[in-house]
Design an enzyme around this catalytic site. Structure first.
Site, PDB file in Angstrom:
ATOM      1  N   GLU A  42       0.872  -1.181   0.000  1.00 29.98           N
ATOM      2  CA  GLU A  42       0.000   0.000   0.000  1.00 29.98           C
ATOM      3  C   GLU A  42       0.917   1.241   0.000  1.00 29.98           C
ATOM      4  O   GLU A  42       1.562   1.522   1.005  1.00 29.98           O
ATOM      5  CB  GLU A  42      -0.879  -0.031   1.247  1.00 29.98           C
ATOM      6  CG  GLU A  42      -1.832   1.126   1.399  1.00 29.98           C
ATOM      7  CD  GLU A  42      -3.101   1.014   0.549  1.00 29.98           C
ATOM      8  OE1 GLU A  42      -3.563  -0.106   0.291  1.00 29.98           O
ATOM      9  OE2 GLU A  42      -3.618   2.083   0.154  1.00 29.98           O
ATOM     10  N   ASP A  71      -8.564   2.976  -4.877  1.00 28.26           N
ATOM     11  CA  ASP A  71      -8.263   3.499  -3.559  1.00 28.26           C
ATOM     12  C   ASP A  71      -9.374   4.466  -3.180  1.00 28.26           C
ATOM     13  O   ASP A  71      -9.889   5.182  -4.035  1.00 28.26           O
ATOM     14  CB  ASP A  71      -6.909   4.213  -3.532  1.00 28.26           C
ATOM     15  CG  ASP A  71      -6.349   4.213  -2.119  1.00 28.26           C
ATOM     16  OD1 ASP A  71      -6.043   3.123  -1.604  1.00 28.26           O
ATOM     17  OD2 ASP A  71      -6.253   5.292  -1.508  1.00 28.26           O
TER      18      ASP A  71
HETATM   19  P1  IMP Z   1      -8.207   1.699   0.955  1.00 28.53           P
HETATM   20  O1  IMP Z   1      -8.907   2.250  -0.244  1.00 28.53           O
HETATM   21  O2  IMP Z   1      -8.124   0.201   0.922  1.00 28.53           O
HETATM   22  O3  IMP Z   1      -6.938   2.387   1.252  1.00 28.53           O
HETATM   23  O4  IMP Z   1      -9.155   1.916   2.205  1.00 28.53           O
HETATM   24  C1  IMP Z   1      -9.564   3.125   2.632  1.00 28.53           C
HETATM   25  C2  IMP Z   1     -10.410   3.012   3.869  1.00 28.53           C
HETATM   26  O5  IMP Z   1     -11.487   3.918   3.663  1.00 28.53           O
HETATM   27  C3  IMP Z   1     -11.047   1.670   4.161  1.00 28.53           C
HETATM   28  O6  IMP Z   1     -10.284   0.888   5.031  1.00 28.53           O
HETATM   29  C4  IMP Z   1     -12.345   2.075   4.836  1.00 28.53           C
HETATM   30  O7  IMP Z   1     -12.142   2.298   6.203  1.00 28.53           O
HETATM   31  C5  IMP Z   1     -12.663   3.387   4.157  1.00 28.53           C
HETATM   32  N1  IMP Z   1     -13.555   3.145   3.017  1.00 28.53           N
HETATM   33  C6  IMP Z   1     -13.273   3.194   1.694  1.00 28.53           C
HETATM   34  N2  IMP Z   1     -14.350   2.891   0.967  1.00 28.53           N
HETATM   35  C7  IMP Z   1     -15.325   2.641   1.856  1.00 28.53           C
HETATM   36  C8  IMP Z   1     -16.680   2.246   1.704  1.00 28.53           C
HETATM   37  O8  IMP Z   1     -17.220   2.034   0.615  1.00 28.53           O
HETATM   38  N3  IMP Z   1     -17.349   2.089   2.838  1.00 28.53           N
HETATM   39  C9  IMP Z   1     -16.804   2.280   4.072  1.00 28.53           C
HETATM   40  N4  IMP Z   1     -15.559   2.630   4.274  1.00 28.53           N
HETATM   41  C10 IMP Z   1     -14.817   2.800   3.153  1.00 28.53           C
END
Ligand code: IMP
Length: 194
Positions: A42, A71
């Site tokens: 990441e 992301d």
């Molecule tokens: P990443 O995109 O995997 O870096 O995650 C970003 C973080 O944002 C996730 O771990 C969630 O906590 C939050 N997040 C991103 N998209 C969503 C969604 O659709 N629902 C709820 N939380 C989200």
């Protein structure tokens, strides 16, 4: 000449909730999805676009596959956009209730944003999507993942975690970003007949 996008897609994510949502979106469009789990570091960057570009630089899709990365984050204007690109970290450390405490006494407007990116051959495409809403007073609902239990989409009394999954998927920032990719791919010329 533009290469035609493969219908087989490797989705690079470690998040099972995201995988389910994206599969539900792409399957009806004739794409088959492979879960490329835990295959990426990441990257740390200050915008979702930079994170997605860095991930696209790391992926090694199999022959005949299109790589998909995404992301996303929750942006709270009253907190200067925090947690934004740090959402995963903040969710792990403060949790949903910790974020609610941070926003106490401030305007509760919030926005989920996502950037999706695909790579096949030498082509890369990035598209963004967002959904506006506000932060609930406390977590509600068992569906979804991450900050879903505290996010109220605009004009809705139920949090994302209280909505049926198909409805969350339909209204989500992730769907909007991926629909942007599908529209761009739809603009590709059809394959030449031999
Ligand atoms: P990443 O995109 O995997 O870096 O995650 C970003 C973080 O944002 C996730 O771990 C969630 O906590 C939050 N997040 C991103 N998209 C969503 C969604 O659709 N629902 C709820 N939380 C989200």
């Amino acid at each position: 000449m533009n290469p035609v996008a493969p219908r087989r897609v490797a989705f690079y994510t470690s998040n099972a909730g995201k995988f389910e949502e994206v599969r539900a979106l792409l399957r009806p469009q004739g794409f088959s999805l492979r879960w490329a789990r835990g295959e990426l570091l990441e990257p740390q960057a200050e915008t979702l676009e930079r994170v997605v570009e860095a991930k696209l630089g790391q992926v090694r899709p199999r022959v005949g596959e299109m790589a998909l990365v995404e992301d996303a984050g929750l942006f709270v204007p009253a907190l200067g956009g925090f947690p934004g690109v740090y959402s995963a970290y903040v969710h792990r450390t403060l949790g949903t209730e910790g974020l609610i405490r941070l926003v106490a006494g401030r305007p509760r407007r919030a926005e989920f944003r996502a950037v999706a990116g695909v790579r096949f051959g030498s082509r890369r495409l990035l598209r963004a999507g967002s959904v506006e809403g506000s932060l609930a007073r406390g977590p509600r609902g068992d569906g979804g993942f991450g900050f879903d239990p505290i996010f109220l989409p605009l004009g809705e009394r139920r949090t994302f975690a209280e909505l049926p999954l198909e409805e969350k998927i339909r209204r989500s920032h992730r769907s909007r970003a991926i629909e942007g990719i599908l529209r761009a791919l739809g603009a590709e010329p059809p394959p030449k007949k031999a």
